[in-house]
Write a protein that holds these residues in place. Structure first.
Motif, short mmCIF file in Angstrom:
data_model
loop_
_atom_site.label_atom_id
_atom_site.label_comp_id
_atom_site.label_asym_id
_atom_site.label_seq_id
_atom_site.Cartn_x
_atom_site.Cartn_y
_atom_site.Cartn_z
N GLU A 137 -18.71 -30.45 10.23
CA GLU A 137 -19.72 -32.37 10.71
C GLU A 137 -20.29 -32.42 10.19
OE1 GLU A 137 -21.30 -33.19 15.19
OE2 GLU A 137 -20.42 -31.43 14.68
N ALA A 138 -21.41 -31.01 9.26
CA ALA A 138 -22.40 -31.69 8.54
C ALA A 138 -21.64 -32.58 6.53
CB ALA A 138 -23.41 -30.53 8.11
N GLY A 139 -20.58 -32.39 6.70
CA GLY A 139 -19.92 -33.24 5.63
C GLY A 139 -19.36 -32.21 4.35
N TYR A 140 -19.64 -31.13 4.40
CA TYR A 140 -18.67 -29.87 3.77
C TYR A 140 -17.07 -30.79 3.72
CZ TYR A 140 -22.94 -27.60 3.37
OH TYR A 140 -24.59 -27.62 2.86
N GLU A 141 -16.76 -30.02 2.65
CA GLU A 141 -15.53 -30.08 1.96
C GLU A 141 -14.82 -28.48 1.93
OE1 GLU A 141 -14.01 -32.28 -1.09
OE2 GLU A 141 -15.01 -34.50 -0.37
N LEU A 142 -13.84 -28.01 2.64
CA LEU A 142 -13.30 -27.06 3.07
C LEU A 142 -12.23 -26.77 1.64
CD1 LEU A 142 -12.26 -26.08 6.25
CD2 LEU A 142 -14.29 -26.07 5.54
N GLY A 143 -12.83 -25.81 0.96
CA GLY A 143 -11.56 -25.96 0.10
C GLY A 143 -10.98 -24.26 0.13
N GLY A 144 -9.95 -24.29 -0.92
CA GLY A 144 -9.41 -22.95 -1.30
C GLY A 144 -7.47 -22.60 -0.66
N GLU A 145 -6.76 -22.20 -1.70
CA GLU A 145 -6.00 -22.29 -1.53
C GLU A 145 -4.77 -22.17 -0.50
OE1 GLU A 145 -1.89 -20.06 -3.74
OE2 GLU A 145 -3.56 -19.62 -4.69
N GLN A 146 -4.06 -23.03 0.37
CA GLN A 146 -3.61 -22.44 1.41
C GLN A 146 -2.14 -22.49 1.36
OE1 GLN A 146 -4.51 -25.93 4.38
NE2 GLN A 146 -5.46 -26.35 2.77
N LEU A 147 -1.14 -22.23 2.22
CA LEU A 147 0.10 -22.08 2.49
C LEU A 147 0.69 -23.18 3.28
CD1 LEU A 147 1.00 -18.72 3.66
CD2 LEU A 147 1.57 -19.09 1.91
N ALA A 148 1.45 -24.15 2.68
CA ALA A 148 2.52 -24.70 2.49
C ALA A 148 2.81 -24.86 4.46
CB ALA A 148 3.46 -25.78 2.19
N THR A 149 2.82 -23.79 4.47
CA THR A 149 3.96 -23.53 6.26
C THR A 149 2.56 -22.47 6.51
OG1 THR A 149 5.56 -21.49 4.98
CG2 THR A 149 6.18 -24.39 5.32
N ARG A 150 3.05 -21.76 7.71
CA ARG A 150 2.72 -20.99 8.14
C ARG A 150 2.68 -19.21 7.93
NH1 ARG A 150 6.59 -21.73 12.05
NH2 ARG A 150 8.70 -19.97 12.18
N PRO A 151 2.05 -18.16 7.35
CA PRO A 151 2.08 -16.49 7.18
C PRO A 151 3.78 -16.62 8.03
CG PRO A 151 0.04 -16.97 7.45
CD PRO A 151 1.09 -18.98 8.14
N ARG A 152 4.57 -15.34 7.35
CA ARG A 152 5.54 -14.70 7.69
C ARG A 152 4.76 -13.59 8.76
NH1 ARG A 152 8.77 -11.06 3.25
NH2 ARG A 152 9.10 -13.12 2.11
N GLY A 153 5.53 -13.98 9.80
CA GLY A 153 5.16 -13.45 10.87
C GLY A 153 4.21 -13.88 11.98
N ILE A 154 3.52 -14.89 11.84
CA ILE A 154 2.88 -15.71 12.49
C ILE A 154 3.26 -16.79 13.12
CG2 ILE A 154 0.84 -17.23 12.43
CD1 ILE A 154 0.21 -14.35 11.30
N ALA A 155 3.15 -16.85 14.65
CA ALA A 155 4.28 -17.44 15.12
C ALA A 155 4.00 -19.50 15.49
CB ALA A 155 4.24 -17.32 16.71
N ALA A 156 4.17 -19.91 15.48
CA ALA A 156 4.01 -21.63 15.39
C ALA A 156 3.05 -21.60 16.10
CB ALA A 156 5.04 -22.30 15.33
N ASP A 157 2.58 -21.74 17.13
CA ASP A 157 1.84 -21.68 17.64
C ASP A 157 0.49 -21.18 18.16
OD1 ASP A 157 3.26 -19.53 19.67
OD2 ASP A 157 3.42 -20.94 21.25
N ALA A 158 0.29 -20.14 17.47
CA ALA A 158 -0.38 -19.12 16.83
C ALA A 158 -1.90 -19.88 16.97
CB ALA A 158 -0.68 -18.26 15.82
N PRO A 159 -2.60 -19.54 17.43
CA PRO A 159 -4.10 -19.92 17.55
C PRO A 159 -4.77 -19.91 15.82
CG PRO A 159 -4.03 -18.31 19.43
CD PRO A 159 -3.29 -18.18 18.97
N ARG A 160 -5.76 -21.19 15.95
CA ARG A 160 -6.10 -21.47 14.45
C ARG A 160 -5.03 -20.70 13.38
NH1 ARG A 160 -9.41 -18.72 18.32
NH2 ARG A 160 -8.76 -16.59 17.51
#
Length: 209
Positions: A137-160
């Motif tokens: 909200e203050a104008g920062y851009e989030l960075g850092g490598e991220q997966l295209a899909t969810r991590p192994r073992g994490i449900a599709a409806d997992a919070p956050r």
């Protein structure tokens, strides 16, 4: 010597370096680098150290031993204050201008496991969610490598889930070439920015580091 910011010529220097990344060009412009980049960065580091800790002003030479890109010099100048391995506060100048902020640029295996466990945990996860939302909200851009899909073992409806997909997390202000970068006020802007990202840096230290 009185600090007067980072000269605008530092940006021009990196624009020219992108077109002339060679030892010959560097040697011809070495004094210029010392005057408009290295010197001001070391001054800025000294001004920030009493509040944030000992900064590292990165060297300009690239390690090309294992890289296909054999360009000898980095295309940016960075200043970093670590608060834990691979995380802390950061300031940079390159051909696009200046950027500043903080967070993690990489999690090792143990840190990544700790990060995901903390994001999944309700109290720590909600705390990070609030911190990130306020920074965006203050104008920062989030960075850092991220997966295209969810991590192994994490449900599709997992919070956050958007946070769980990340393999690093940082928040940066991308500022271009503001007039105040070449004034003493730059130190205050960096100070205020780093204070603003302190909740993210502290969360990483508490929950990952």
């Amino acid at each position: 010597m009185t600090f007067s910011g980072i000269p605008h010529d530092a940006i021009t220097f990196y624009r020219e370096l992108e077109l002339n990344n060679s030892r010959e060009w560097w040697q011809a412009n070495k004094q210029r680098y010392d005057e408009v980049v290295r010197g001001p960065f070391e001054q800025l580091a000294g001004m920030l150290e009493p509040v944030f800790g000992e900064p590292k002003v990165f060297r300009p030479h690239r390690d090309v031993r294992f890289s296909h890109d054999k360009s000898p010099y980095k295309r940016h100048q960075g200043l970093f204050v670590p608060t834990m391995p691979r995380a802390g506060w950061y300031f940079q100048v390159d051909a696009e201008g200046i950027r500043m902020g903080g967070g993690s640029y990489h999690f090792d295996g143990g840190q990544l496991a700790g990060y995901r466990a903390s994001v999944a945990e309700e109290v720590h996860g909600r705390r990070l969610e609030r911190v990130v939302a306020e920074l965006v909200e203050a104008g920062y851009e989030l960075g850092g490598e991220q997966l295209a899909t969810r991590p192994r073992g994490i449900a599709a409806d997992a919070p956050r889930l958007d946070l769980l997909r990340r393999k690093a997390l940082n928040a940066m202000l991308v500022l271009g070439e503001p007039d105040w970068m070449a004034t003493a006020e730059l130190a205050e802007y960096v100070h205020d920015c780093w204070d603003e990202v302190r909740p993210l840096v502290d969360w990483l230290r508490d929950c990952v580091g």
